[in-house]
Enzyme design. Structure first.
Site, PDB file in Angstrom:
ATOM      1  N   LYS A  29       0.821  -1.217   0.000  1.00  0.00           N
ATOM      2  CA  LYS A  29       0.000   0.000   0.000  1.00  0.00           C
ATOM      3  C   LYS A  29       0.852   1.263   0.000  1.00  0.00           C
ATOM      4  CE  LYS A  29      -0.975  -0.317   4.931  1.00  0.00           C
ATOM      5  NZ  LYS A  29      -0.082   0.738   5.441  1.00  0.00           N
ATOM      6  N   ARG A 104      -6.885   3.417  11.540  1.00  0.00           N
ATOM      7  CA  ARG A 104      -6.430   2.052  11.741  1.00  0.00           C
ATOM      8  C   ARG A 104      -7.318   1.277  12.709  1.00  0.00           C
ATOM      9  NH1 ARG A 104      -0.773   1.923  10.053  1.00  0.00           N
ATOM     10  NH2 ARG A 104       0.381   0.196  10.926  1.00  0.00           N
ATOM     11  N   ARG A 143      11.631  -7.168   2.988  1.00  0.00           N
ATOM     12  CA  ARG A 143      11.847  -5.742   3.224  1.00  0.00           C
ATOM     13  C   ARG A 143      12.806  -5.528   4.398  1.00  0.00           C
ATOM     14  NH1 ARG A 143       6.777  -1.928   4.604  1.00  0.00           N
ATOM     15  NH2 ARG A 143       7.084  -2.740   6.704  1.00  0.00           N
ATOM     16  N   ARG A 149      14.651  -2.117   8.282  1.00  0.00           N
ATOM     17  CA  ARG A 149      13.756  -1.314   9.122  1.00  0.00           C
ATOM     18  C   ARG A 149      13.711  -1.866  10.537  1.00  0.00           C
ATOM     19  NH1 ARG A 149       8.119   0.534   6.487  1.00  0.00           N
ATOM     20  NH2 ARG A 149       7.475  -0.116   8.559  1.00  0.00           N
ATOM     21  N   ARG A 160       2.167  -7.220  14.265  1.00  0.00           N
ATOM     22  CA  ARG A 160       1.453  -6.155  13.552  1.00  0.00           C
ATOM     23  C   ARG A 160       0.372  -6.725  12.640  1.00  0.00           C
ATOM     24  NH1 ARG A 160       5.338  -2.640  10.526  1.00  0.00           N
ATOM     25  NH2 ARG A 160       6.787  -4.344  10.746  1.00  0.00           N
TER      26      ARG A 160
HETATM   27  P1  AMP Z   1       3.103   1.494   9.207  1.00  0.00           P
HETATM   28  O1  AMP Z   1       4.299   1.882   8.414  1.00  0.00           O
HETATM   29  O2  AMP Z   1       1.838   2.094   8.682  1.00  0.00           O
HETATM   30  O3  AMP Z   1       3.006   0.021   9.400  1.00  0.00           O
HETATM   31  O4  AMP Z   1       3.302   2.147  10.663  1.00  0.00           O
HETATM   32  C1  AMP Z   1       4.415   1.837  11.448  1.00  0.00           C
HETATM   33  C2  AMP Z   1       4.043   1.947  12.917  1.00  0.00           C
HETATM   34  O5  AMP Z   1       3.617   3.300  13.203  1.00  0.00           O
HETATM   35  C3  AMP Z   1       2.891   1.079  13.354  1.00  0.00           C
HETATM   36  O6  AMP Z   1       3.300  -0.234  13.691  1.00  0.00           O
HETATM   37  C4  AMP Z   1       2.365   1.839  14.568  1.00  0.00           C
HETATM   38  O7  AMP Z   1       3.199   1.638  15.695  1.00  0.00           O
HETATM   39  C5  AMP Z   1       2.528   3.286  14.120  1.00  0.00           C
HETATM   40  N1  AMP Z   1       1.317   3.768  13.422  1.00  0.00           N
HETATM   41  C6  AMP Z   1       1.198   4.080  12.096  1.00  0.00           C
HETATM   42  N2  AMP Z   1      -0.034   4.501  11.810  1.00  0.00           N
HETATM   43  C7  AMP Z   1      -0.735   4.443  12.974  1.00  0.00           C
HETATM   44  C8  AMP Z   1      -2.076   4.728  13.334  1.00  0.00           C
HETATM   45  N3  AMP Z   1      -2.985   5.136  12.428  1.00  0.00           N
HETATM   46  N4  AMP Z   1      -2.433   4.569  14.631  1.00  0.00           N
HETATM   47  C9  AMP Z   1      -1.557   4.178  15.558  1.00  0.00           C
HETATM   48  N5  AMP Z   1      -0.285   3.853  15.286  1.00  0.00           N
HETATM   49  C10 AMP Z   1       0.142   3.990  14.006  1.00  0.00           C
END
Ligand code: AMP
Length: 211
Positions: A29, A104, A143, A149, A160
């Protein structure tokens, strides 16, 4: 609130489109979001990217969320929603935006609804990138190797994905009831996936102004 923003603003040439891209971690995404944002000339607002940029810069926000993101837990809803509201209030988002990684969970859906409704706005479409869990896991492992990362450890990946299935997948039903979800097969060539998304949006009458 002042937060560090990754440099992903749109080019300003597109039509108004308020979009959300959703899918499990590893669904692609992020990549597709950038492509769709570029096609429409709208900024991509990725909460994950905002948090990572702040962690990298060592801002107070970054320090606050480092451990949470490393564990794979969600940052508190109020804080996350405040950051998104702040970002969506900036000028370049007036002509639309593409949200990636927010909302989310159900609380964040409510926060976004309230924020948009106060301006007489709403989401136009939700792009659901459909990828099986096994495929997501395999892509995330790759990745982790490619990008190193810090939040891509094997445990954090599985954790996650669990949170996604428990908290994020149900919000798709909420948007589904509004009739705005397009489920897109997230497997295959990147260009083919982008084309699928653009044609689903076109079927809703959502087309880039420059095309
Ligand atoms: P992502 O790259 O979208 O997977 O985000 C990485 C991390 O950022 C996630 O595992 C959460 O810890 C935090 N995060 C990102 N977006 C959100 C959200 N909408 N609400 C809460 N935590 C978020």
């Amino acid at each position: 609130m002042t937060t560090v923003q990754p440099n992903n603003a749109g080019n300003g040439s597109g039509a108004v489109a308020r979009l959300l891209i959703v899918g499990p971690q590893g669904s692609g995404k992020g990549t597709q979001g950038v492509r769709i944002g570029e096609a429409f000339g709208i900024p991509v607002v990725s909460t994950g990217d905002i948090f990572r940029a702040n962690i990298k810069e060592g801002t107070p926000l970054g320090q606050q969320v480092t451990e949470i993101t490393q564990r794979g837990d969600l940052v508190p809803d109020e804080l996350t929603s405040e950051i998104v509201r702040d970002r969506l209030t900036q000028d370049d988002a007036a002509a639309g935006f593409l949200l990636d990684g927010y909302p989310r969970n159900a609380v964040q859906v409510r926060h976004l609804d309230e924020f948009l409704a106060a301006k007489g706005e709403k989401l136009d479409a939700v792009i659901l990138l459909d990828v099986a869990r096994d495929e997501s896991m395999a892509r995330l492992r790759q990745r982790a190797v490619d990008q190193g990362r810090a939040d891509d450890t094997e445990e954090a990946i599985a954790y996650r994905l669990d949170i996604y299935e428990r908290e994020t997948a149900p919000i798709i039903a909420v948007y589904g009831e509004r009739g705005i979800v397009d489920t897109i097969d997230g497997t295959g060539e990147l260009d083919a996936i982008t084309a699928r998304i653009l044609s689903a949006l076109e079927a809703r009458g959502i087309v880039p102004a420059t095309v």
